[in-house]
Design an enzyme around this catalytic site. Structure first.
Site, PDB file in Angstrom:
ATOM      1  N   GLU A  56     -39.058  13.654   5.314  1.00  0.00           N
ATOM      2  CA  GLU A  56     -39.145  14.001   6.877  1.00  0.00           C
ATOM      3  C   GLU A  56     -37.997  15.115   7.328  1.00  0.00           C
ATOM      4  OE1 GLU A  56     -35.720  11.209   9.278  1.00  0.00           O
ATOM      5  OE2 GLU A  56     -38.124   9.845   8.668  1.00  0.00           O
ATOM      6  N   HIS A  91     -25.740   7.520   5.097  1.00  0.00           N
ATOM      7  CA  HIS A  91     -27.138   7.383   6.041  1.00  0.00           C
ATOM      8  C   HIS A  91     -26.877   5.917   6.152  1.00  0.00           C
ATOM      9  CE1 HIS A  91     -28.018  11.057   4.917  1.00  0.00           C
ATOM     10  NE2 HIS A  91     -28.013  10.608   3.947  1.00  0.00           N
ATOM     11  N   GLU A 131     -36.750   5.069  16.336  1.00  0.00           N
ATOM     12  CA  GLU A 131     -35.857   5.366  15.960  1.00  0.00           C
ATOM     13  C   GLU A 131     -35.559   6.764  16.001  1.00  0.00           C
ATOM     14  OE1 GLU A 131     -33.630   4.333  12.650  1.00  0.00           O
ATOM     15  OE2 GLU A 131     -34.313   2.150  12.849  1.00  0.00           O
ATOM     16  N   GLU A 144     -38.870   6.867  12.274  1.00  0.00           N
ATOM     17  CA  GLU A 144     -39.185   6.336  11.663  1.00  0.00           C
ATOM     18  C   GLU A 144     -39.157   4.799  12.800  1.00  0.00           C
ATOM     19  OE1 GLU A 144     -36.547   5.067   8.159  1.00  0.00           O
ATOM     20  OE2 GLU A 144     -35.288   4.587   9.344  1.00  0.00           O
ATOM     21  N   ASN A 146     -38.703   0.488  12.588  1.00  0.00           N
ATOM     22  CA  ASN A 146     -38.546  -0.701  11.573  1.00  0.00           C
ATOM     23  C   ASN A 146     -39.699  -1.686  12.428  1.00  0.00           C
ATOM     24  OD1 ASN A 146     -37.051  -0.206   9.304  1.00  0.00           O
ATOM     25  ND2 ASN A 146     -35.435   1.241  11.069  1.00  0.00           N
ATOM     26  N   GLU A 152     -28.338  -4.246  13.976  1.00  0.00           N
ATOM     27  CA  GLU A 152     -27.277  -4.255  15.634  1.00  0.00           C
ATOM     28  C   GLU A 152     -28.040  -4.243  16.613  1.00  0.00           C
ATOM     29  OE1 GLU A 152     -30.076  -0.096  13.921  1.00  0.00           O
ATOM     30  OE2 GLU A 152     -28.448  -1.964  12.696  1.00  0.00           O
ATOM     31  N   ARG A 197     -19.828  -2.788  12.516  1.00  0.00           N
ATOM     32  CA  ARG A 197     -19.917  -3.618  10.816  1.00  0.00           C
ATOM     33  C   ARG A 197     -18.262  -3.922   9.776  1.00  0.00           C
ATOM     34  NH1 ARG A 197     -25.882  -1.725   8.815  1.00  0.00           N
ATOM     35  NH2 ARG A 197     -26.770  -1.660  11.474  1.00  0.00           N
ATOM     36  N   ASP A 390      32.213  -4.284  -7.809  1.00  0.00           N
ATOM     37  CA  ASP A 390      33.432  -4.602  -9.789  1.00  0.00           C
ATOM     38  C   ASP A 390      32.763  -5.961  -9.765  1.00  0.00           C
ATOM     39  OD1 ASP A 390      33.783  -3.857 -11.765  1.00  0.00           O
ATOM     40  OD2 ASP A 390      35.602  -3.116 -12.083  1.00  0.00           O
ATOM     41  N   HIS A 392      31.233  -8.742  -8.663  1.00  0.00           N
ATOM     42  CA  HIS A 392      30.391  -9.673  -9.350  1.00  0.00           C
ATOM     43  C   HIS A 392      29.824  -8.968 -10.199  1.00  0.00           C
ATOM     44  CE1 HIS A 392      26.336  -6.701  -7.340  1.00  0.00           C
ATOM     45  NE2 HIS A 392      27.743  -5.896  -6.180  1.00  0.00           N
ATOM     46  N   GLN A 393      29.670  -7.297 -10.324  1.00  0.00           N
ATOM     47  CA  GLN A 393      29.213  -6.996 -12.005  1.00  0.00           C
ATOM     48  C   GLN A 393      30.136  -7.112 -13.091  1.00  0.00           C
ATOM     49  OE1 GLN A 393      29.609  -2.523 -11.681  1.00  0.00           O
ATOM     50  NE2 GLN A 393      30.375  -2.739 -14.166  1.00  0.00           N
ATOM     51  N   ASP A 496      35.157  10.227 -15.498  1.00  0.00           N
ATOM     52  CA  ASP A 496      34.800  10.638 -16.936  1.00  0.00           C
ATOM     53  C   ASP A 496      34.808   9.407 -18.007  1.00  0.00           C
ATOM     54  OD1 ASP A 496      32.294  12.215 -18.634  1.00  0.00           O
ATOM     55  OD2 ASP A 496      34.229  12.324 -19.210  1.00  0.00           O
ATOM     56  N   LYS A 560      42.668   4.370 -13.490  1.00  0.00           N
ATOM     57  CA  LYS A 560      41.120   2.430 -13.530  1.00  0.00           C
ATOM     58  C   LYS A 560      41.194   2.709 -14.745  1.00  0.00           C
ATOM     59  CE  LYS A 560      36.375   2.788 -14.330  1.00  0.00           C
ATOM     60  NZ  LYS A 560      36.060   1.661 -13.418  1.00  0.00           N
ATOM     61  N   HIS A 589      43.305   0.314 -10.153  1.00  0.00           N
ATOM     62  CA  HIS A 589      41.959  -0.569 -10.233  1.00  0.00           C
ATOM     63  C   HIS A 589      42.378  -1.364 -12.040  1.00  0.00           C
ATOM     64  CE1 HIS A 589      38.116  -2.194 -10.856  1.00  0.00           C
ATOM     65  NE2 HIS A 589      38.402  -1.886 -12.000  1.00  0.00           N
ATOM     66  N   HIS A 591      41.721  -5.552 -14.678  1.00  0.00           N
ATOM     67  CA  HIS A 591      40.879  -6.568 -14.502  1.00  0.00           C
ATOM     68  C   HIS A 591      41.532  -7.576 -14.672  1.00  0.00           C
ATOM     69  CE1 HIS A 591      36.019  -4.936 -14.199  1.00  0.00           C
ATOM     70  NE2 HIS A 591      36.691  -4.332 -14.126  1.00  0.00           N
ATOM     71  N   THR A 724      31.605   2.556 -18.826  1.00  0.00           N
ATOM     72  CA  THR A 724      30.434   3.190 -19.279  1.00  0.00           C
ATOM     73  C   THR A 724      30.261   4.475 -18.982  1.00  0.00           C
ATOM     74  OG1 THR A 724      29.375   1.339 -17.883  1.00  0.00           O
ATOM     75  CG2 THR A 724      27.573   3.125 -17.385  1.00  0.00           C
TER      76      THR A 724
END
Length: 983
Positions: A56, A91, A131, A144, A146, A152, A197, A390, A392-393, A496, A560, A589, A591, A724
């Site tokens: 076509e 298409h 169409e 064509e 249909n 639709e 759709r 610190d 809760h760590q 450090d 520290k 600081h 503990h 650490t």
């Protein structure tokens, strides 16, 4: 080929029995015609059992206009005007309009008349569609007819008020148009309508069809809204062998603009979960200016690739439900420990009143140097609250979530404004947020800064290690400090792990560059300074270290004491010496592991220390800091009183007590103070984490042996400063030796016989620098013999440098913690933002009989209730039924306590380009075999699903090593098809 040449290119190849775009190919190049014919015929034969095709003429950038026809057996034919079906992909029509916008009335009349004439000429009877393609020049061509009702047809029904389905059936039964009361002059167009759709396809992946079970279905309604469909309901299975369309949405209005607005609203109201849909794509189409102006052609989608970008909803409800269901079934942290809601314990405070001015305002007014000078000159001892980091760590393995800190932050800002700072950020905080809590650490910092605008946020910075475990390029250090200061950090406590000032200096310099942040340089304390037997960590050692820190530009000196080893006499002597020799303020600081550090703080205060660290009493003691309430009470009515309210500090303790119970699973396991710390010297923060590691390794009941081995490992490594990441080195070695049942003396004598943790090899290799006492020889030489570590990165790639500038937070996450960052991003993708969950939900999931509220954003809250839990299937998957905002949803959860009896399909590794995966669910047919040679882009298989057949090509050149499935087999997206070994 001759027919194509006669028509002229471009041409369409179309299936004689086709429809829905199947068996159809556009051919622009004559050389492509044979392949296009073959593909279209194969697809048509598979779909319709008829391989015939025809050619076509293809019109360039046309509009697709079709006319609805009704004709009876008596020869009467009428039209019901036209539809515009130009918005198409592959298409196949996606959006249809009636009437066609901007169509010249004369041209409309001509097209409709031609459609009627054509139907009459062929003697057509019943409903049909003629169409046409309408060119830019106004010329139109027939393509064509249909001979059936079209998908639709609904838009025509809405604008003409003619029931086409009923009319078709009545005509087929022998009635005429006159019997139906239909004449051409009675057909009128009223308003406008459009149809969308809704399909189970992914526009971002070439409209690939998706398969699976619909877990959620919510459809729109209201005036002018019509739905036609059948497969959209919760629990529906979308298979690979059916049409991908799920529902048709038709919206009507008095004009085109009204119909579009209704369609936009309706699409926004859809909720379809469990499979991909094109809803987001459709919303993009309906928002496009050219579409709104009625200028769409058949190339509309092709010309707008931006429409194909992912538009899918975040689907937060389903993702969060999946996470909660997994927690509910597998219970990784057991059952909830308390029904108490911690927020109910907070005291009455006027949160509408702004927080009073605090230390941060003083910092902004005086600047960092003036702020430090004022600290040195003030009489009252300043106080830093470590509860947010610190504390809760040290007690809870850093597991406290941002939500439980932000809940109380406004109270601290209003009731304890005299605080010097709030320590809220650091390495473990950063790491655990990504690794375990699935939170963005930067979001925590920004949130706390916003909620406590009057208090300086303090962080712990590991020198050039920033918050990581090895030194990073200077550009990373600078970028980190800059971004942290911009986000909310006001005080950087810099240290450090081996007291190497050259590792601290770059971080100090980076802080000084900010002009508004304080550089607090720390000397890490270890050993027993006042003991006659102490030869390494003496007062002279610490004074030499402090001198270098002052020279480096520090604003404040910090002591520290990570393990709580600083005894009262040593504190008095050290603080006095530091204040005598230097003009900078001193911040202490420590503990409270052994239980006597309140005495140490008081001795330091009497010696003139300028600031000390404490924690809320509910999170104080043992491996944490000294109780804030105890310090306030001990100094009240003295010339060094803190100025903090004992009542205010005490009033917050019930809240923190209730929160601590929530995290009972992570308690350090230390029931009270322990003097063993003076033997093993394990830092407070590490002691709780080390217990968790020991439990995970099955060594929880042998922790005393680990403590003893820690002391032995420290001695082997040269009696190093332990913080650490150096403390991790000692801890890793201790765990390894206990786990292997190795005698420390035997290990020290011949380390080559044993496996040694990478962190230990890296330390001995010098990755962390040189320890203060020098290298332990000959142990170091023996341990390193034949072992190599990856060199520390000292340069930044150009790509990373660009990423740091454009997206600093995400890039820093990736550079500092690549593994945890990947885990966090995957969790966020899978489950969405988990920080919206309260801690009880995050840890334990859904509880029966409770309606759980989950506020996902301001003004939007999900209501979730657990309804039922089903039996596990042969795969170990257990269905969990819950309601979300009143609608039932089902998710499947892998029950880790159930053995699966089904062999899972092999999945392709996305990081291995030689592993070829199925792109989506469907039926795959292999076109190669093991041993075949393939080039990049060669077809290795085809896949068919719904209305699409696609080629699967090789991403690499090489040899097919193996195939992972039979010649033709149904697969799921991501399943491994074959493996290609690159040539």
């Amino acid at each position: 080929m001759a027919a194509a040449a006669e028509i002229g290119f471009p041409v369409f190849v179309k299936a004689v029995a086709g429809g829905g775009g199947r068996g159809m190919r556009l051919v622009n190049d004559p050389a492509r015609l044979p392949a296009a014919l073959e593909e279209a015929m194969r697809e048509a034969d598979a779909a319709f059992g008829d391989a015939r095709v025809y050619l076509e003429e293809a019109v360039n950038q046309p509009r697709h206009i079709e006319v609805q026809i009704l004709a009876d057996a008596a020869g009467d034919v009428i039209h019901l005007y036209e539809r515009d079906c130009s918005v198409q992909r592959r298409h196949q029509k996606v959006v249809e309009l009636a009437p066609a916008p901007n169509l010249d009335p004369a041209l409309r009349d001509q097209i409709c008349a031609d459609a009627v004439r054509f139907a009459r000429h062929i003697g057509y009877s019943n409903a049909g569609t003629v169409e046409f393609l309408l060119g830019q020049d106004g010329r139109y061509v027939f393509i064509e007819m249909n001979p059936r009702i079209q998908v639709e047809h609904t838009v025509t029904e809405e604008v003409t008020d003619v029931n086409l389905v009923s009319s078709q059936m009545r005509i087929a039964a022998g009635e005429t148009l006159t019997d139906l009361g239909l004449t051409q002059d009675a057909i009128h167009v009223r308003g406008a309508a459009l149809q969308c759709r809704v399909t189970a396809e992914d526009p971002a992946n070439g409209f690939r069809p998706d398969t699976g079970k619909v877990s959620v279905s919510r459809t729109p309604g209201g005036s002018g809204i019509r739905l036609d469909g059948g497969t959209v309901f919760a629990g529906a299975e979308i298979g690979a062998h059916f049409d991908s369309m799920m529902v048709k949405l038709t919206c009507r209005g008095r004009d085109f603009a009204t119909a579009v607005r209704r369609a936009q609203r309706a699409l926004a109201e859809f909720r379809i979960r469990g499979v991909s849909t094109n809803i987001g794509f459709l919303r993009g189409v309906l928002a496009d200016p050219d579409f709104l102006a009625g200028r769409a052609t058949t190339s509309f989608i092709d010309e707008r690739p931006e429409l194909l970008r992912p538009h899918e909803s975040a689907d937060r409800a389903t993702k969060l439900l999946q996470f909660l269901a997994e927690r509910t079934i597998n219970k990784p942290f057991g059952d909830p420990r308390t029904p108490v809601v911690a927020r109910s314990k907070l005291p009455v405070v006027d949160l509408y009143a702004a927080p009073p001015a605090g230390s941060r305002q003083r910092l902004l007014e005086l600047g960092p140097e003036g702020f430090a000078r004022a600290l040195r000159e003030q009489k009252a001892v300043a106080v830093t609250d470590t509860t947010f980091r610190d504390a809760h760590q040290s007690l809870l393995a850093t597991r406290v979530r941002t939500r439980d800190l932000m809940n109380v932050a406004p109270w601290i800002a209003r009731t304890l404004p005299e605080l010097f700072s709030v320590e809220a950020w650091g390495g473990a905080t950063y790491d655990v947020a990504l690794r375990f809590l699935k939170e963005d650490p930067w979001a925590r910092l920004a949130t706390l800064h916003e909620l406590m605008p009057n208090l300086p946020i303090q962080m712990l910075l590991r020198g050039r290690n920033t918050v990581g475990y090895t030194p990073y390029p200077l550009a990373v250090t600078n970028a980190f400090v800059t971004e942290a200061a911009r986000t909310g950090v006001n005080v950087f406590r810099i240290f450090d792990a081996l007291n190497n000032v050259e590792q601290i200096r770059p971080a100090i310099e980076a802080v000084l560059e900010t002009d508004h942040a304080v550089a607090e340089a720390a000397l890490c304390y270890t050993g027993n300074m006042t003991s006659p037997g102490e030869k390494l960590y003496t007062l002279d050692y610490y004074l030499r270290l402090a001198e270098q820190l002052v020279e480096a530009g520090a604003h404040i000196l910090a002591v520290k004491d990570m393990a709580g080893l600083l005894r009262a006499p040593a504190a008095s002597r050290l603080v006095s010496a530091l204040r005598t020799n230097f003009d900078l303020p001193v911040h202490l600081h420590t503990h409270d592991t052994a239980g006597g550090q309140l005495g140490t703080l008081l001795a330091a205060i009497n010696a003139g220390v300028d600031a000390v660290d404490v924690a809320n009493a509910a999170w104080a003691g043992t491996t944490s800091q000294v109780s804030m309430s105890a310090l306030i009470a001990a100094t009240d009515d003295t010339d060094r009183a803190t100025g903090l309210s004992l009542q205010a500090a005490s009033d917050l303790e019930p809240y923190f007590e209730a929160v601590r119970v929530l995290y009972g699973e992570f308690e350090s396991g230390l029931p009270g103070p322990t003097g063993r710390v003076y033997h093993h010297e394990i830092p407070g923060g590490q002691l709780s984490n080390l217990r968790q590691q020991a439990i995970a390794l099955g060594l929880g009941d042998r922790f005393e042996a680990i403590e003893d081995m820690y002391a032995a490992a420290n001695a082997m490594l040269g009696n190093i400063v332990k913080v650490t990441p150096s403390s991790k080195v000692v801890g890793d070695l201790a765990l390894a030796l206990v786990g292997q049942g190795v005698n420390p003396a035997a290990f020290a004598d011949d380390p080559q016989r044993y496996d040694i943790p990478d962190s230990v090899i890296g330390f001995l290799n010098g990755d962390l620098g040189q320890p203060p006492g020098g290298w332990p020889e000959p142990f170091r030489t023996k341990a390193l013999a034949g072992r190599r570590t990856r060199p520390v990165e000292t340069e930044l790639s150009d790509a990373d440098a660009e990423a740091l500038a454009s997206d600093p937070r995400r890039t820093l996450n990736r550079l500092l913690f690549p593994g945890p960052t990947k885990d966090y991003e995957e969790a966020t993708e899978t489950y969405s933002d988990l920080s919206v969950l309260i801690t009880r939900q995050f840890l334990h999931g859904l509880e029966p009989g409770i309606e759980h509220q989950v506020p996902i954003e301001r003004g939007k809250t999900l209501l979730m209730s657990l309804q039922a839990i089903g039996e596990a299937d042969e795969r170990g998957l257990r269905p969990v039924m819950a309601t979300v905002n009143g609608q039932v949803r089902q998710v499947l959860v892998r029950d880790l306590g159930v053995q699966s009896s089904v062999v899972a399909a092999e999945r392709a590794n996305p990081d291995d380009p030689g592993q070829v995966p199925a792109p989506f669910s469907g039926v795959v047919t292999l076109t190669v075999a093991a041993g075949d040679t393939v080039a990049v882009g060669d077809q290795v298989a085809t896949i068919e699903a719904m209305k699409m057949e696609a080629s699967i090509t090789s991403p690499v050149a090489g040899t097919v090593q193996r195939v992972a499935l039979q010649q033709s087999q149904t697969v799921e997206g991501g399943d491994l098809l074959l493996v290609v070994t690159p040539s």
